[in-house]
Design an enzyme around this catalytic site. Structure first.
Site, mmCIF file in Angstrom:
data_model
loop_
_atom_site.group_PDB
_atom_site.id
_atom_site.type_symbol
_atom_site.label_atom_id
_atom_site.label_comp_id
_atom_site.label_asym_id
_atom_site.label_seq_id
_atom_site.Cartn_x
_atom_site.Cartn_y
_atom_site.Cartn_z
ATOM 1 N N THR A 1 -27.872 108.524 47.886
ATOM 2 C CA THR A 1 -26.885 108.838 46.843
ATOM 3 C C THR A 1 -25.649 109.537 47.412
ATOM 4 O OG1 THR A 1 -28.606 108.972 45.167
ATOM 5 C CG2 THR A 1 -26.551 110.080 44.655
ATOM 6 N N ASP B 1 -37.099 104.345 43.917
ATOM 7 C CA ASP B 1 -35.884 105.135 44.127
ATOM 8 C C ASP B 1 -34.703 104.222 43.790
ATOM 9 O OD1 ASP B 1 -33.860 106.790 44.800
ATOM 10 O OD2 ASP B 1 -34.643 107.330 46.772
ATOM 11 N N GLU C 1 -37.645 108.475 40.850
ATOM 12 C CA GLU C 1 -37.049 109.758 41.231
ATOM 13 C C GLU C 1 -36.401 110.464 40.045
ATOM 14 O OE1 GLU C 1 -34.045 109.656 44.354
ATOM 15 O OE2 GLU C 1 -34.044 111.841 44.408
ATOM 16 N N ILE D 1 -31.420 104.650 43.773
ATOM 17 C CA ILE D 1 -30.458 104.662 44.892
ATOM 18 C C ILE D 1 -31.009 105.601 45.955
ATOM 19 C CG2 ILE D 1 -28.086 105.060 45.678
ATOM 20 C CD1 ILE D 1 -27.103 104.943 42.834
ATOM 21 N N ASP D 2 -31.370 105.074 47.086
ATOM 22 C CA ASP D 2 -31.693 105.938 48.220
ATOM 23 C C ASP D 2 -30.429 106.018 49.065
ATOM 24 O OD1 ASP D 2 -33.550 107.487 49.845
ATOM 25 O OD2 ASP D 2 -33.186 105.933 51.323
ATOM 26 N N ASP E 1 -38.728 107.944 48.427
ATOM 27 C CA ASP E 1 -37.842 107.663 49.572
ATOM 28 C C ASP E 1 -38.507 106.694 50.558
ATOM 29 O OD1 ASP E 1 -35.964 109.679 48.760
ATOM 30 O OD2 ASP E 1 -37.098 111.220 49.824
HETATM 31 P P1 2AM Z 1 -31.736 110.139 47.914
HETATM 32 O O1 2AM Z 1 -30.463 109.616 48.336
HETATM 33 O O2 2AM Z 1 -32.555 109.205 47.096
HETATM 34 O O3 2AM Z 1 -31.608 111.463 47.232
HETATM 35 C C1 2AM Z 1 -31.549 111.717 53.603
HETATM 36 O O4 2AM Z 1 -32.112 112.298 54.734
HETATM 37 C C2 2AM Z 1 -32.649 111.357 52.661
HETATM 38 O O5 2AM Z 1 -33.080 112.504 51.949
HETATM 39 C C3 2AM Z 1 -32.263 110.341 51.613
HETATM 40 O O6 2AM Z 1 -33.206 109.333 51.649
HETATM 41 C C4 2AM Z 1 -32.306 111.115 50.306
HETATM 42 O O7 2AM Z 1 -32.685 110.354 49.192
HETATM 43 C C5 2AM Z 1 -33.370 112.109 50.622
HETATM 44 N N1 2AM Z 1 -33.341 113.266 49.736
HETATM 45 C C6 2AM Z 1 -32.383 113.646 48.895
HETATM 46 N N2 2AM Z 1 -32.699 114.779 48.261
HETATM 47 C C7 2AM Z 1 -33.901 115.120 48.724
HETATM 48 C C8 2AM Z 1 -34.759 116.242 48.484
HETATM 49 N N3 2AM Z 1 -34.444 117.193 47.625
HETATM 50 N N4 2AM Z 1 -35.926 116.298 49.151
HETATM 51 C C9 2AM Z 1 -36.240 115.330 50.024
HETATM 52 N N5 2AM Z 1 -35.468 114.254 50.298
HETATM 53 C C10 2AM Z 1 -34.311 114.167 49.672
HETATM 54 CA CA CA Z 2 -32.419 108.516 44.997
#
Ligand code: 2AM
Ligand code: CA
Length: 289
Positions: A113, A108, A81, A110-111, A236
């Site tokens: 964040t 990813d 990511e 940290i999923d 994700d």
């Molecule tokens: P992340 O924490 O790795 O950013 C929450 O519904 C989910 O959306 C999380 O798994 C998050 O992942 C993800 N997410 C965050 N930003 C995003 C984006 N811009 N487009 C799609 N998914 C996103």
């Molecule tokens: Ca992430």
């Protein structure tokens, strides 16, 4: 040139470790480090929108994972990511460029964040390996609960070394359904809101805990009946998709088409409620497709 000089220039490759063992090791080490940084990170700012956060820990964790994987498999491709520009276009382009790779690691660091930043203990490391577009290894590690979810294509999926299987509900009415509010607000939010509104009266209850990969691991473990969300990125979901299918569940896009690495609108269930879920999303105009 002397052969010994040549040898010195070659990267040192540790041989004879399985990709799954490498993924587990990388997820465990990185997850422990992420946990140790809870409350002590630097917020580097936002990416796509004020809701799309990134910290120094996301960046550092991705570097750790990349190094650990490349020590063993220097010839494999790597898609993480934090190596891709924010936004759906850049992420779709990155997938297109790499989806035919012989071996592609999809990471990813940290999923969840946003949860990590707020100290809400629901986030994970997600690591998948695809062979020519087919996911063959999926590992998700939750450092707060010390739960390692592991799947290998054709060999089942495990947590704490125990075989997982999806839940047994046969109707949406008795289902606990996970959903998400990802930060992409122009396209994803309106679609997700329509789906959530429709599902809120058709299911037992909804859960939106803020980490797509963990939701998929929970579908695999039978802790929720299913999960759906529009506007996701490959990192994700790649590992979680294999966890769900290897646990006996079903994964498609929101219209019922087979999953591929370019799928962004995802439905993952125990299989038994899949068609009913897709029907409700379609009726609500919430598939995003
Ligand atoms: P992340 O924490 O790795 O950013 C929450 O519904 C989910 O959306 C999380 O798994 C998050 O992942 C993800 N997410 C965050 N930003 C995003 C984006 N811009 N487009 C799609 N998914 C996103
Ligand atoms: Ca992430």
């Amino acid at each position: 040139m002397e052969p010994s000089n040549n040898k010195n220039k070659m990267p040192y490759v540790v041989s004879s470790k399985s990709p799954t063992a490498v993924a587990i090791n990388a997820a465990a080490k990185t997850g422990e480090w992420i946990k140790s940084r809870l409350g002590a990170f630097k917020e580097l700012g936002t990416k796509l929108s004020p809701q799309d956060l990134v910290t120094d820990v996301d960046k550092g964790a991705e570097i750790m994972i990349r190094k650990l994987i490349q020590t063993h498999f220097p010839e494999h491709d790597f898609l993480g990511e934090e190596g891709v520009e924010p936004g759906p276009e850049a992420s779709s382009k990155a997938v297109q460029e790499l989806e035919d790779s012989e071996y592609l690691w999809i990471v990813d660091p940290i999923d969840g964040t946003t949860n990590f930043v707020h100290g809400f203990p629901y986030f994970c490391v997600s690591i998948a390996l695809a062979h020519k577009g087919e996911i063959i290894v999926g590992v998700i590690y939750d450092p707060m609960r010390d739960e390692m979810f592991v799947a290998e294509k054709g060999k089942g999926a495990y947590v704490h070394g125990n075989l997982m299987s999806v839940s047994k509900e046969t109707e949406l009415a008795g289902s606990l359904m996970a959903i998400g509010f990802n930060p992409e607000r122009e396209f994803a939010l309106p679609n997700n809101m329509k789906g959530i509104t429709a599902l809120s009266t058709r299911t037992r209850s909804l859960r939106a805990a803020g980490a797509a990969a963990m939701h998929l691991a929970y579908v695999a473990a039978g802790r929720v009946t299913g999960y759906y969300e529009v506007g996701l990125n490959v990192w994700d979901i790649a590992a979680g998709v294999l966890l769900v299918t290897e646990s006996g569940g079903k994964v498609t896009d929101t219209k019922g088409n087979p999953y591929s690495l370019s799928t962004r609108h995802l439905a993952a269930t125990n299989g038994l409620i899949h068609d009913e879920l897709l029907g409700v999303l379609d009726e609500a105009g919430a598939t995003g497709l």
